[in-house]
Design a protein around this motif. Structure first.
Motif, short mmCIF file in Angstrom:
data_model
loop_
_atom_site.label_atom_id
_atom_site.label_comp_id
_atom_site.label_asym_id
_atom_site.label_seq_id
_atom_site.Cartn_x
_atom_site.Cartn_y
_atom_site.Cartn_z
N UNK A 85 36.53 38.66 46.82
CA UNK A 85 36.64 40.05 47.28
C UNK A 85 37.70 40.18 48.37
N UNK A 86 37.73 39.21 49.29
CA UNK A 86 38.71 39.22 50.38
C UNK A 86 40.15 39.18 49.86
N UNK A 87 40.36 38.54 48.73
CA UNK A 87 41.70 38.39 48.14
C UNK A 87 41.91 39.31 46.94
N UNK A 88 41.11 40.35 46.82
CA UNK A 88 41.14 41.23 45.65
C UNK A 88 42.52 41.83 45.38
N UNK A 89 43.29 42.12 46.42
CA UNK A 89 44.61 42.72 46.22
C UNK A 89 45.59 41.78 45.51
N UNK A 90 45.33 40.48 45.57
CA UNK A 90 46.21 39.49 44.94
C UNK A 90 45.70 39.02 43.58
N UNK A 91 44.48 39.40 43.22
CA UNK A 91 43.87 38.93 41.98
C UNK A 91 44.20 39.90 40.85
N UNK A 92 44.76 39.35 39.76
CA UNK A 92 45.07 40.14 38.57
C UNK A 92 43.80 40.30 37.73
N UNK A 93 43.06 39.22 37.57
CA UNK A 93 41.83 39.26 36.79
C UNK A 93 41.07 37.96 36.91
N UNK A 94 39.84 38.00 36.43
CA UNK A 94 39.01 36.80 36.47
C UNK A 94 38.08 36.78 35.28
N UNK A 95 37.70 35.58 34.89
CA UNK A 95 36.76 35.42 33.78
C UNK A 95 35.77 34.33 34.17
N UNK A 96 34.51 34.61 34.01
CA UNK A 96 33.49 33.63 34.32
C UNK A 96 32.66 33.30 33.10
N UNK A 97 32.36 32.01 32.95
CA UNK A 97 31.56 31.55 31.81
C UNK A 97 30.41 30.71 32.35
N UNK A 98 29.18 31.18 32.17
CA UNK A 98 28.05 30.33 32.55
C UNK A 98 27.79 29.30 31.45
N UNK A 99 27.80 28.04 31.82
CA UNK A 99 27.54 26.96 30.86
C UNK A 99 26.13 26.47 31.15
N UNK A 100 25.17 27.15 30.58
CA UNK A 100 23.76 26.92 30.90
C UNK A 100 23.30 25.51 30.56
N UNK A 101 23.81 24.94 29.47
CA UNK A 101 23.40 23.59 29.07
C UNK A 101 23.72 22.55 30.13
N UNK A 102 24.80 22.76 30.87
CA UNK A 102 25.21 21.81 31.92
C UNK A 102 24.87 22.32 33.32
N UNK A 103 24.31 23.54 33.39
CA UNK A 103 23.93 24.16 34.67
C UNK A 103 25.12 24.29 35.61
#
Length: 83
Positions: free
Chosen positions: A26-44
């Motif tokens: 959030x602090x660096x939001x002005x410099x971030x173009x985008x983000x993608x998060x993937x929860x890998x539940x099998x590996x926690x």
């Protein structure tokens, strides 16, 4: 100041660090173009990629702060494309 495009790859093993990680992003939001998060539940774990367009020192600072979080690893790949 010269800007770079980069991807910060993040692997989160400790869920307790997620709140602080989100605060940093959030602090660096002005410099971030985008983000993608993937929860890998099998590996926690959670895998996040953050694309930024910023000066090299800003990207390094963000990546370093993220990598210093407990149970979080971060690596940065620079595109070589300048502004």
């Amino acid at each position: 100041m010269e800007r770079k495009v980069a991807v910060i790859a993040i692997v989160v093993k400790d869920p307790a660090s997620v709140e602080r990680l989100n605060e940093l992003l959030h602090d660096y939001a002005d410099d971030i173009i985008g983000r993608m998060g993937i929860p890998y539940r099998a590996k926690k774990i959670n895998i996040i990629s953050v694309v930024v367009d910023a000066p090299h020192d800003v990207i390094s600072a963000l990546s370093g702060k993220i990598g210093n979080l407990k149970g979080v690893a971060a690596r940065t790949l620079y595109s070589g494309v300048d502004e």
